[in-house]
Design a protein around this motif. Structure first.
Motif, PDB file in Angstrom:
ATOM      1  N   ALA A  22      62.185  27.155  44.512  1.00 23.56           N
ATOM      2  CA  ALA A  22      62.490  26.118  43.522  1.00 23.56           C
ATOM      3  C   ALA A  22      61.275  25.841  42.634  1.00 23.56           C
ATOM      4  CB  ALA A  22      62.938  24.837  44.229  1.00 23.56           C
ATOM      5  N   ALA A  23      60.102  25.729  43.252  1.00 21.94           N
ATOM      6  CA  ALA A  23      58.890  25.452  42.473  1.00 21.94           C
ATOM      7  C   ALA A  23      58.563  26.604  41.539  1.00 21.94           C
ATOM      8  CB  ALA A  23      57.720  25.174  43.412  1.00 21.94           C
ATOM      9  N   LEU A  24      58.707  27.837  42.036  1.00 21.55           N
ATOM     10  CA  LEU A  24      58.403  28.986  41.184  1.00 21.55           C
ATOM     11  C   LEU A  24      59.427  29.125  40.059  1.00 21.55           C
ATOM     12  CD1 LEU A  24      57.318  31.582  43.901  1.00 21.55           C
ATOM     13  CD2 LEU A  24      55.861  30.418  42.240  1.00 21.55           C
ATOM     14  N   THR A  25      60.676  28.790  40.349  1.00 21.89           N
ATOM     15  CA  THR A  25      61.686  28.821  39.286  1.00 21.89           C
ATOM     16  C   THR A  25      61.375  27.781  38.213  1.00 21.89           C
ATOM     17  OG1 THR A  25      63.373  29.549  40.869  1.00 21.89           O
ATOM     18  CG2 THR A  25      64.146  28.596  38.796  1.00 21.89           C
ATOM     19  N   TRP A  26      60.985  26.583  38.630  1.00 26.41           N
ATOM     20  CA  TRP A  26      60.617  25.547  37.666  1.00 26.41           C
ATOM     21  C   TRP A  26      59.390  25.971  36.848  1.00 26.41           C
ATOM     22  CZ3 TRP A  26      62.093  21.854  34.776  1.00 26.41           C
ATOM     23  CH2 TRP A  26      61.195  20.906  34.271  1.00 26.41           C
ATOM     24  N   LEU A  27      58.436  26.618  37.508  1.00 21.28           N
ATOM     25  CA  LEU A  27      57.254  27.115  36.798  1.00 21.28           C
ATOM     26  C   LEU A  27      57.650  28.161  35.769  1.00 21.28           C
ATOM     27  CD1 LEU A  27      54.193  27.337  36.406  1.00 21.28           C
ATOM     28  CD2 LEU A  27      54.140  28.918  38.350  1.00 21.28           C
ATOM     29  N   THR A  74      53.620  21.317  24.201  1.00 23.78           N
ATOM     30  CA  THR A  74      52.569  20.651  24.973  1.00 23.78           C
ATOM     31  C   THR A  74      53.087  20.187  26.329  1.00 23.78           C
ATOM     32  OG1 THR A  74      51.576  19.891  22.894  1.00 23.78           O
ATOM     33  CG2 THR A  74      50.880  18.794  24.933  1.00 23.78           C
ATOM     34  N   GLY A  75      54.284  19.591  26.351  1.00 30.24           N
ATOM     35  CA  GLY A  75      54.837  19.099  27.613  1.00 30.24           C
ATOM     36  C   GLY A  75      55.139  20.217  28.593  1.00 30.24           C
ATOM     37  N   PHE A  76      55.735  21.294  28.098  1.00 23.16           N
ATOM     38  CA  PHE A  76      56.031  22.423  28.986  1.00 23.16           C
ATOM     39  C   PHE A  76      54.743  23.040  29.539  1.00 23.16           C
ATOM     40  CE2 PHE A  76      60.356  22.898  26.900  1.00 23.16           C
ATOM     41  CZ  PHE A  76      61.063  22.620  28.067  1.00 23.16           C
ATOM     42  N   ASP A  77      53.724  23.175  28.709  1.00 26.44           N
ATOM     43  CA  ASP A  77      52.458  23.744  29.181  1.00 26.44           C
ATOM     44  C   ASP A  77      51.816  22.858  30.250  1.00 26.44           C
ATOM     45  OD1 ASP A  77      52.778  25.870  27.496  1.00 26.44           O
ATOM     46  OD2 ASP A  77      51.417  25.124  25.941  1.00 26.44           O
ATOM     47  N   ALA A  78      51.871  21.526  30.044  1.00 24.95           N
ATOM     48  CA  ALA A  78      51.303  20.617  31.035  1.00 24.95           C
ATOM     49  C   ALA A  78      52.079  20.685  32.351  1.00 24.95           C
ATOM     50  CB  ALA A  78      51.301  19.184  30.493  1.00 24.95           C
ATOM     51  N   ALA A  79      53.407  20.707  32.251  1.00 22.62           N
ATOM     52  CA  ALA A  79      54.219  20.798  33.468  1.00 22.62           C
ATOM     53  C   ALA A  79      53.972  22.115  34.198  1.00 22.62           C
ATOM     54  CB  ALA A  79      55.696  20.650  33.119  1.00 22.62           C
ATOM     55  N   ALA A  80      53.809  23.203  33.434  1.00 25.07           N
ATOM     56  CA  ALA A  80      53.533  24.501  34.058  1.00 25.07           C
ATOM     57  C   ALA A  80      52.186  24.491  34.764  1.00 25.07           C
ATOM     58  CB  ALA A  80      53.571  25.607  33.003  1.00 25.07           C
ATOM     59  N   ARG A  90      50.237  25.111  47.974  1.00 23.92           N
ATOM     60  CA  ARG A  90      51.196  25.221  49.080  1.00 23.92           C
ATOM     61  C   ARG A  90      51.294  26.658  49.586  1.00 23.92           C
ATOM     62  NH1 ARG A  90      56.001  21.577  46.314  1.00 23.92           N
ATOM     63  NH2 ARG A  90      54.959  19.528  46.534  1.00 23.92           N
ATOM     64  N   LEU A  91      51.300  27.609  48.665  1.00 21.68           N
ATOM     65  CA  LEU A  91      51.370  29.003  49.080  1.00 21.68           C
ATOM     66  C   LEU A  91      50.107  29.419  49.820  1.00 21.68           C
ATOM     67  CD1 LEU A  91      52.986  30.636  45.915  1.00 21.68           C
ATOM     68  CD2 LEU A  91      54.060  30.209  48.128  1.00 21.68           C
ATOM     69  N   THR A 136      50.760  32.852  39.238  1.00 25.00           N
ATOM     70  CA  THR A 136      50.187  33.503  38.062  1.00 25.00           C
ATOM     71  C   THR A 136      51.219  34.394  37.385  1.00 25.00           C
ATOM     72  OG1 THR A 136      48.000  33.474  39.092  1.00 25.00           O
ATOM     73  CG2 THR A 136      48.323  34.976  37.259  1.00 25.00           C
ATOM     74  N   ALA A 137      51.987  35.128  38.195  1.00 23.09           N
ATOM     75  CA  ALA A 137      53.009  36.004  37.622  1.00 23.09           C
ATOM     76  C   ALA A 137      54.093  35.199  36.920  1.00 23.09           C
ATOM     77  CB  ALA A 137      53.620  36.871  38.724  1.00 23.09           C
ATOM     78  N   ALA A 138      54.515  34.073  37.556  1.00 22.52           N
ATOM     79  CA  ALA A 138      55.536  33.248  36.908  1.00 22.52           C
ATOM     80  C   ALA A 138      55.008  32.625  35.626  1.00 22.52           C
ATOM     81  CB  ALA A 138      56.004  32.158  37.876  1.00 22.52           C
ATOM     82  N   GLY A 139      53.736  32.231  35.625  1.00 25.09           N
ATOM     83  CA  GLY A 139      53.160  31.637  34.428  1.00 25.09           C
ATOM     84  C   GLY A 139      52.781  32.643  33.372  1.00 25.09           C
ATOM     85  N   ALA A 140      52.706  33.931  33.759  1.00 24.51           N
ATOM     86  CA  ALA A 140      52.332  34.956  32.788  1.00 24.51           C
ATOM     87  C   ALA A 140      53.465  35.295  31.831  1.00 24.51           C
ATOM     88  CB  ALA A 140      51.892  36.226  33.517  1.00 24.51           C
ATOM     89  N   VAL A 141      54.620  34.687  32.064  1.00 24.49           N
ATOM     90  CA  VAL A 141      55.753  34.940  31.156  1.00 24.49           C
ATOM     91  C   VAL A 141      55.368  34.581  29.727  1.00 24.49           C
ATOM     92  CG1 VAL A 141      58.115  34.266  30.604  1.00 24.49           C
ATOM     93  CG2 VAL A 141      57.438  34.614  32.974  1.00 24.49           C
TER      94      VAL A 141
END
Length: 671
Positions: A22-27, A74-80, A90-91, A136-141
């Motif tokens: 769930a967290a990685l999907t949200w990221l 800006t909001g999406f970047d901060a949340a990411a 956690r991981l 990192t992989a999820a955020g590299a999108v």
């Protein structure tokens, strides 16, 4: 048998992504949303500029759209960023727990094939690097979407402007590939150098007393820090890779940006595009050549991949095999070793050991250093699986017994016990089950630990960090922990070595009180420990030289030499420590310090030892803690005259019990 960690499948760390889906999907959604907002903004901005240039009314809707897209980006970047940080933490915790569990559940020789410092580095720093990979992989999108989306935006505005960008695309690919490869190689070498420093530092900390006594601190410091040269070189390589990438991109990207703007300007002059299109094209060109986020993600993934490669052998460790068997109910605890052999790196440590210990009896394991005593103690309770042969407890093979059930039947105490738990009571209660407070205190009394615990600031509730303990006090806590978790087999691996004579006497009485209810295996260095045991197993060069009662084996001069060599080695160690004249370091070969350490023997004490040896009668049974043979008396005189043990008890003098010789008067001492 060589002990090498087998490389495992590359799926161990990849499975991390399933831990927090769930967290990685949200990221992923946040990163994608931020990238899409960034790509939509140039188009909205260009359309708004065209309406402003046309001279019509103020395009409030366009301005509001541009504002909303900016806030969304800006909001999406901060949340990411927040999601990525918390998910990585956690991981990391999950990966550390998994890896540590694998190490602890595996056969110890394979789990500890790595040096301690290297293993520690892998369980700490490497797990943090490896656990960053999914986030990192999820955020590299965003790093991938932005240049691709910018290229699509340029194609929609003007094909020729997009073609100008494509001219430099191959150079960008080459730049990114070289950066990724160089970062991965330098990062892997840097991690190996870090592990070597951690290993050497751990060794130095474990032998700190020896280093101080030998006055070799400067040499040891140079040895520990010697890999710093290689570490600095790998660090410079990493920065050189970054520097080359920045330098080349600093030259390539402005030229590419200039080319795109030049073509867009020409197309504007030709009337093919408008002013708004030029503004949008410049913004898209900036997004296309701004590969900073992508290079950062690639560098992080390269470090994660290198760290994951060091963790895979640990994650591939197989747990101890078993067949789900359990102990025989209400059995006496008979231990049997059948043709047991242990090897390490092709060197035999135990060879063809046949041994049976009847339930409820005590066995002392004696032999010179390196004879295999600790290996025998380890296989007896399955801290080590033999390479050949079998070990049985009440007829049940240990390798077939479920580990959790086996651990409830076998208790260990060691020379240098680990003390888990936050307080003294937690330490004693720690085990296969949490011992009750009454059991903790009873065990502490049996181990003679209740006396010094009562003097601590908060008694049993004293935090271990606030309880400076001597070597003997640590051993007594380890013994108390073993006593608090009684099973059918108790194994003491040199667990009495730091106790003074009086304390050892009381602990041995507590052990004797378990006769008939618990089988005791005692790795012994002192003559008194061997004399009190029901039987003695004499090891020599990994083979069982002989078994029998102590008084029977004492007739063999080579058996007597086993105990004669121990004080001689101690005397040589004291001579070395005296010659080094280290004013602040303890004797590195004599562990006990603190309140358990007896005072240095004075001349009357030495005279008393000789008088005791002369007065002791001939033995009539195996219990030679009370009665000694003539060789014992000779040995006592030699110990009193030559050894003069300043910090350890006389192994042949047992100054308690009903047979204790009377205290000499001043005249007797003078004689």
């Amino acid at each position: 048998m060589p002990l090498h960690l087998r490389p495992g499948p590359a799926s161990g760390v990849r499975r991390l992504s399933r831990r927090h889906p769930a967290a990685l999907t949200w990221l992923f959604l946040c990163s994608t949303g931020g990238a899409l907002a960034a790509l939509a903004l140039p188009a909205a901005l260009g359309h708004t500029v065209d309406r402003l240039v046309s001279g019509g009314p103020v395009p409030w809707s366009g301005l509001l759209l541009c504002t909303a897209l900016t806030l969304a980006e800006t909001g999406f970047d901060a949340a990411a960023a927040v999601t990525g940080t918390t998910t990585t933490a956690r991981l990391t915790a999950s990966l550390r727990t998994r890896t540590a569990a694998r190490v602890l559940a595996a056969e110890p020789r394979r789990a500890l094939a790595l040096p301690t410092g290297d293993l520690t580095a892998r369980l700490t720093a490497r797990t943090a690097d490896a656990a960053a990979a999914p986030a990192t992989a999820a955020g590299a999108v965003a790093g991938v979407l932005l240049p691709l989306g910018a290229l699509v935006g340029l194609l929609l505005i003007d094909v020729w402007t997009a073609a100008a960008l494509l001219v430099g695309a191959p150079l960008l690919v080459v730049l990114l590939r070289a950066f990724t490869r160089g970062t991965a190689d330098a990062g892997a070498d840097y991690q190996r150098a870090q592990s070597l420093i951690a290993h050497r530092l751990t060794e130095a900390l474990e032998g700190a007393d020896t280093i101080r006594a030998a006055r070799t601190a400067a040499r040891e410091r140079r040895r520990v820090l010697e890999p710093l040269t290689a570490l600095a070189e790998h660090g410079r390589r990493t920065w050189e890779v970054y520097g080359r990438a920045v330098g080349r991109s600093g030259l390539l990207l402005p030229l590419l940006m200039l080319l795109v703007l030049a073509v867009a300007g020409l197309r504007l002059g030709a009337g093919a595009i408008g002013v708004g299109d030029l503004v949008a094209a410049s913004r898209y060109a900036s997004l296309a050549v701004g590969i900073g986020s992508l290079t950062g993600a690639l560098g992080a993934l390269a470090r994660s991949r290198a760290a994951a490669a060091t963790l895979e052998p640990l994650l591939a460790l197989a747990p101890l095999p078993h067949r789900g068997l359990g102990p025989v109910p209400d059995a006496p605890g008979e231990l049997e070793l059948r043709d047991v052999g242990v090897e390490q790196d092709g060197v035999p440590l135990l060879t063809g050991v046949h041994l049976t210990v009847p339930g409820g009896t005590s066995l002392a394991v004696v032999g010179r250093s390196g004879s295999g005593k600790s290996q025998l103690a380890a296989v007896a309770g399955r801290l080590l699986d033999p390479d050949t042969g079998h070990v049985l407890l009440d007829g049940v093979p240990l390798d077939g017994m479920e580990p959790a059930r086996l651990r409830r039947e076998v208790a260990y105490a060691f020379a240098r016990p680990a003390l888990p738990g936050t307080t003294v009571e937690d330490t004693i209660a720690h085990g296969p089950w949490t011992a009750a407070p009454d059991a903790v205190r009873e065990a502490a009394r049996a181990a003679r630990a209740d006396g010094f615990v009562a003097l601590l600031p908060y008694g049993y509730a004293t935090p271990l960090a606030d309880a400076p303990l001597s070597g003997g006090e640590r051993q007594r806590l380890g013994l108390a922990r073993a006593f608090a978790h009684p099973g059918r087999l108790l194994i003491l691996d040199d667990a009495l070595s730091s106790l003074d004579t009086v304390t050892e006497h009381h602990v041995r009485r507590a052990l004797d009180a378990r006769a008939g209810r618990c089988t005791r295996i005692i790795v012994a260095h002192r003559l008194s420990s061997a004399a009190r045991a029901d039987r003695v197993a004499w090891l020599e060069d990994g083979r069982l030289r002989a078994t029998g009662r102590h008084d029977e084996l004492w007739a063999d001069p080579e058996y007597r030499a086993v105990f004669r060599d121990e004080p001689a080695e101690a005397a040589r160690a004291r001579a070395d420590a005296t010659a080094s004249r280290e004013p602040t370091g303890p004797d590195p070969l004599h562990q006990p310090t603190g309140p358990d350490t007896p005072r240095e023997r004075t001349a009357p004490d030495a005279t008393q030892a000789r008088a005791d040896a002369k007065a002791s009668p001939e033995p009539t049974g195996p219990d030679q803690s009370r009665e000694r043979t003539a060789p014992d008396a000779t040995r006592a005189r030699a110990d009193a005259t030559a050894s003069r043990e300043p910090t350890g008890p006389d192994p042949l003098h047992e100054p308690t019990g009903p047979n204790t010789p009377h205290q000499p008067t001043g005249a007797e001492a003078a004689r």
